[in-house]
Structure formats: structure tokens, C-alpha cells
Design a protein around this motif. Sequence first.
Motif, PDB file in Angstrom:
ATOM      1  N   GLU A 101       0.819  -1.209   0.000  1.00 47.79           N
ATOM      2  CA  GLU A 101       0.000   0.000   0.000  1.00 47.79           C
ATOM      3  C   GLU A 101       0.861   1.271   0.000  1.00 47.79           C
ATOM      4  O   GLU A 101       1.861   1.349   0.702  1.00 47.79           O
ATOM      5  CB  GLU A 101      -0.874  -0.036   1.246  1.00 47.79           C
ATOM      6  CG  GLU A 101      -1.928   1.021   1.313  1.00 47.79           C
ATOM      7  CD  GLU A 101      -2.745   0.876   2.592  1.00 47.79           C
ATOM      8  OE1 GLU A 101      -3.634   0.013   2.621  1.00 47.79           O
ATOM      9  OE2 GLU A 101      -2.461   1.593   3.553  1.00 47.79           O
ATOM     10  N   MET A 102       0.470   2.256  -0.798  1.00 45.52           N
ATOM     11  CA  MET A 102       1.146   3.561  -0.762  1.00 45.52           C
ATOM     12  C   MET A 102       0.114   4.596  -0.337  1.00 45.52           C
ATOM     13  O   MET A 102      -0.982   4.648  -0.902  1.00 45.52           O
ATOM     14  CB  MET A 102       1.726   3.899  -2.119  1.00 45.52           C
ATOM     15  CG  MET A 102       3.037   3.173  -2.382  1.00 45.52           C
ATOM     16  SD  MET A 102       3.902   3.816  -3.785  1.00 45.52           S
ATOM     17  CE  MET A 102       3.042   3.037  -5.106  1.00 45.52           C
ATOM     18  N   HIS A 103       0.476   5.412   0.653  1.00 44.72           N
ATOM     19  CA  HIS A 103      -0.537   6.276   1.251  1.00 44.72           C
ATOM     20  C   HIS A 103      -0.928   7.461   0.372  1.00 44.72           C
ATOM     21  O   HIS A 103      -1.961   8.063   0.561  1.00 44.72           O
ATOM     22  CB  HIS A 103      -0.069   6.764   2.620  1.00 44.72           C
ATOM     23  CG  HIS A 103       1.100   7.687   2.531  1.00 44.72           C
ATOM     24  ND1 HIS A 103       0.942   9.032   2.427  1.00 44.72           N
ATOM     25  CD2 HIS A 103       2.422   7.436   2.489  1.00 44.72           C
ATOM     26  CE1 HIS A 103       2.137   9.581   2.331  1.00 44.72           C
ATOM     27  NE2 HIS A 103       3.051   8.643   2.371  1.00 44.72           N
ATOM     28  N   ASP A 104      -0.107   7.807  -0.623  1.00 47.26           N
ATOM     29  CA  ASP A 104      -0.431   8.993  -1.416  1.00 47.26           C
ATOM     30  C   ASP A 104      -0.857   8.682  -2.847  1.00 47.26           C
ATOM     31  O   ASP A 104      -1.287   9.565  -3.572  1.00 47.26           O
ATOM     32  CB  ASP A 104       0.744   9.980  -1.408  1.00 47.26           C
ATOM     33  CG  ASP A 104       2.019   9.355  -1.936  1.00 47.26           C
ATOM     34  OD1 ASP A 104       2.074   8.112  -1.994  1.00 47.26           O
ATOM     35  OD2 ASP A 104       2.933  10.105  -2.290  1.00 47.26           O
ATOM     36  N   LYS A 105      -0.719   7.434  -3.258  1.00 47.25           N
ATOM     37  CA  LYS A 105      -1.139   7.126  -4.628  1.00 47.25           C
ATOM     38  C   LYS A 105      -1.443   5.639  -4.795  1.00 47.25           C
ATOM     39  O   LYS A 105      -1.179   4.845  -3.889  1.00 47.25           O
ATOM     40  CB  LYS A 105      -0.062   7.550  -5.619  1.00 47.25           C
ATOM     41  CG  LYS A 105       1.274   6.885  -5.384  1.00 47.25           C
ATOM     42  CD  LYS A 105       2.274   7.351  -6.409  1.00 47.25           C
ATOM     43  CE  LYS A 105       3.624   6.759  -6.112  1.00 47.25           C
ATOM     44  NZ  LYS A 105       4.683   7.219  -6.912  1.00 47.25           N
TER      45      LYS A 105
END
Lengths: 235, 277
Positions: free
Chosen positions: A69-73
Motif C-alpha cells: 500500500e502507498m498512502h499517497d497514490k
Amino acid sequence: MEVSSESGPPTHGRCIVKRRMEAVERSLRMSGCELGLLSRPDGSANFLQGATSVLAGVYGPAEIKVSKEMHDKATVEVMVRPKVGLPAIQEKSQEQLIRETCESVINGTLHPRTSITIVLQIINDDGSLLSCCLNAACMALIDAGIPMRGLFCAVTCALPVEDLLIVDPNLKEQKESRAVLTIAMESMEKKVLTVSSRGTYSAEEFQQCVGAAWVSASDIFQFYKDSVKRKFSKS
Amino acid sequence: MAEGFKLVEPLEFHRKFLRENCRPDGRELNEFRTTTVNVGSITTADGSALVKIGNCTVVCGIKAEFATPPIDAPNKGYIVPNVELTPLCSPRFRPGPPGEEAQVASQFIADVIENSQIILKEDLCIESGKLAWVLYCDLICLDYGGNLLDTCVCALVAALRNTRLPSVKINEETGLAEVKLSTRNALKIHKQPVSTSFSIFDDKYILVDPTNDEEILATGLMTIVIDEDGTLCTIKKSGGSALSAQELQDCISRAITRHKEVQNLLDEVQVSVTTEK
């Protein structure tokens, strides 16, 4: 799309671009693109370039494993399945190339903490495989309705002998060439997004390939448009 | 103060420098970091080199072994490159099987060897259909300071130039190979490719030889491999910021000048090693 060429030896009546770009005669092999033929993925496309055929499916934006998971994209994943056997190290490098190309046009920030998975199944390879994969991926993304800044398209150029440039070569032409380049262009400013090559070539020849890709790109974008139009006019 | 600013606002930190046409480490946009080459440092290998570009350190060892040539090409040997990104070099890498970046780097090195024809596989054949050399080129990254590919290509070429293979004769009576370790011959190096990497920052600044920070913040990366005749061997640009034909041409010109710098350096190292003996 059969156009006979006046310059150079005939290669199935397709594009032969003279070295000095005097006579730019072109016609790609694009013979078909069917959208939405799979029921499970959010978007799918079967892209055909002559006998080269790639089936692409896009899942997303969907749930993702916490570790990826990437929090900004959104996380973009690409899987390339070869026609026979299991994916090897070469597919891995193709996957990275396709992923980074897709990432640069996808508006990932609109769907943070999600995954966008692109699966490419190679059905048949008759040359220009990488460009077919990229085109199929772009069409499948369009079909899935993933937000994108623009489109991209890829063109393969082969340099068989001096003074000759073949756009969208088939497998035989590709094998006989001393250099094969795949160039992806984006649709907004028509600049070069991706370059991948095999063999050796001069800087001048590289620029000619970029030029040839630039010219062919408008045809492909038009083809994209027509394919999408056809899909929506049917229903 | 500057440290804190860099940590909190890394993008703005770099932008402030680039607006003045220089980089946080004091370099100009088209300037390489100091390149250090050390050859023959591993005595147990048939050829070796340690290359540092700034902080990025890669050691390359070449090990030669015997094998039967492939059936479809009985007059050819094998070259097997492998890039290892150990947990030692960067916290990004975990122990275990090679990750995607290591695999992609290995494939890139294999492509460079194949495209540029550094050494011809035919030269590695000892007896057609019977015996050939396998060259295992192990590239191990010790410190990941950005610009891995340039460092790897440079280490590979330096190590291959340093490689000495023992002479081998096939005994006609017994059919066995006889190795003479006392006489060693250098490999025939046909081409000397040099790689030059660029990172694109904010879609407009093109930086040569990016550091690790610059690679992370980059909006695009590109690597150009060129040989001594100015022929392009590989251009690898996967996605990222799009470049115009003119920008690509500028990068190619920079790669040509970089080739001369590296070539001179490698020649100098070669001379210093031979005079020592």
C-alpha cells in the motif's frame, strides 16, 4: 490498411521510411482491437498488430495488501504472461518497463491506498511484441475507466540495413535486423515516454526512429479513438 | 538547519539548488561525481574490479569455468552476468531471493553485453561442440549511492579488461582438457561500452549521474550506453517525464563526452597495473 511502398523493397506493403525521411510512407499493421471481451476484469482489451496478439485485463482500483500500500497514490502492478512457460527474468524487465510507462500517465493520486493491476497475456508473437503489449495495456486502462492524464502508444522500428527503417516489423524482419527499437509516445505533447532497444545504432538513426514513431503515433491515437467509438456505438 | 529542511521538504530543498543551476553536493547539472577504479583486487577471481562513482560502490568478479557449448550454437561460450543488491548496500533491500530491481539490473547488464558485443561468445569456445568457457560476472553492490547501472557497466568493463584466462589444450589421446595455469591470456575486448544515467527533476531539469536522493525524487530516469565509435548500444527509458527529441539529443551528446572520460580513466588504470608488474 495495405499501402504499397515505392521506396525500398516491399515488406508486406507496410511502412518503409527512407533514411532521410524524404518519403515517409506508412501504414501500421494494426488490424484490430476488441474492448471489454472479458467479464471479470474491470477493463480488458485484445490488441492485434498483424499476427501479434496480446490480451490485457485491468483490475482496479481495488483492495491491496498492506505491505504494498502507498498512502499517497495507487500502486500499479503489471504481470506479463508469456505464451508458453512461466515468466522469466526477461518478462520481469518488461513488466517494470510497462509499469513505469503506465504509472507516468495514470492519475494515481486520485485513488490512494488501492491497487491497479494490469495482466497481459501474450497470445501470439509475430514481432513488435513490446509495443503491442504497451498498446494493449493502454486500451485496457481506457476500457477500465482509470483516470489518466493522457494516453500513450508504442511503435517498434527495425533497422535492417543502412538507409532503411521498418515501422512495426514482423518477427522475420525483426530477427534479420541489426537493431530494433521500441518507442512509446504520450498524447499530450507527443514527447518520448519510453525507449527500449536491442542491437546497435547511431544517434542519427535513433532520431529517425523517434521521428517515425512521432508520425505513426497520430495514426495509433486515431485508431484508439475509433476502437472506443465502435464499442459504444454497438450497444 | 539545512539538514532539517532537507528532511522535511526534500523536493523544495532540491528545487532551491536547481533554480541556481547547481546541486546539493555542489556539482553542476551535467557533472559526474568522482569515479574511482581499482582492478585486480580479488586475487581468487580470474578478473576483478572495484568501481566507485561518488558513494556508489560496485565490485565485479569474473570467474571462468568449463561447460559444454549450447547445442544450437556449438562454437559459442556463455557469459552469465548477475547483479546482487544485498541488504548491506541499502535498507531498501531485504535478504532472500533477488528482488525486482536486482533482476532488472541483471537483465540490463545482459542486454548491454549482448548488444555491444564487448566480447564475442565465439572467443570463449575452446573446442567446437565439446568445451567452452562460462564467464560468471558477479556484480555486488556494496554501497547504493544512486546511479547503480553506470557503476555496474564500468565495473564490468574494467573487470573484463583485467581478466586473464589460463591456456587450455585438449589432449588428443585421452580427450581430456589440460589446463596450464602458468600461461594466462587476456580476453579480446571488442567494444568498451560506457553507460550514462540521467534523472529528470520536476519534468524540466535533466541531471546527470543522480545520487540516491535525486533518484528517489526524480520524475523520470534514463540510461544511455554508448561505445567508442559513438554507436548507441542501449537506451533505457521506462516511463517517467516525457522528453523531446532535442532533449534526447543533448543527453546523447553528454554520453559521448562521458565515454571519453571513462575510457581515459580505464586506460590509465590499465597502464598503472602493467607497470607495477
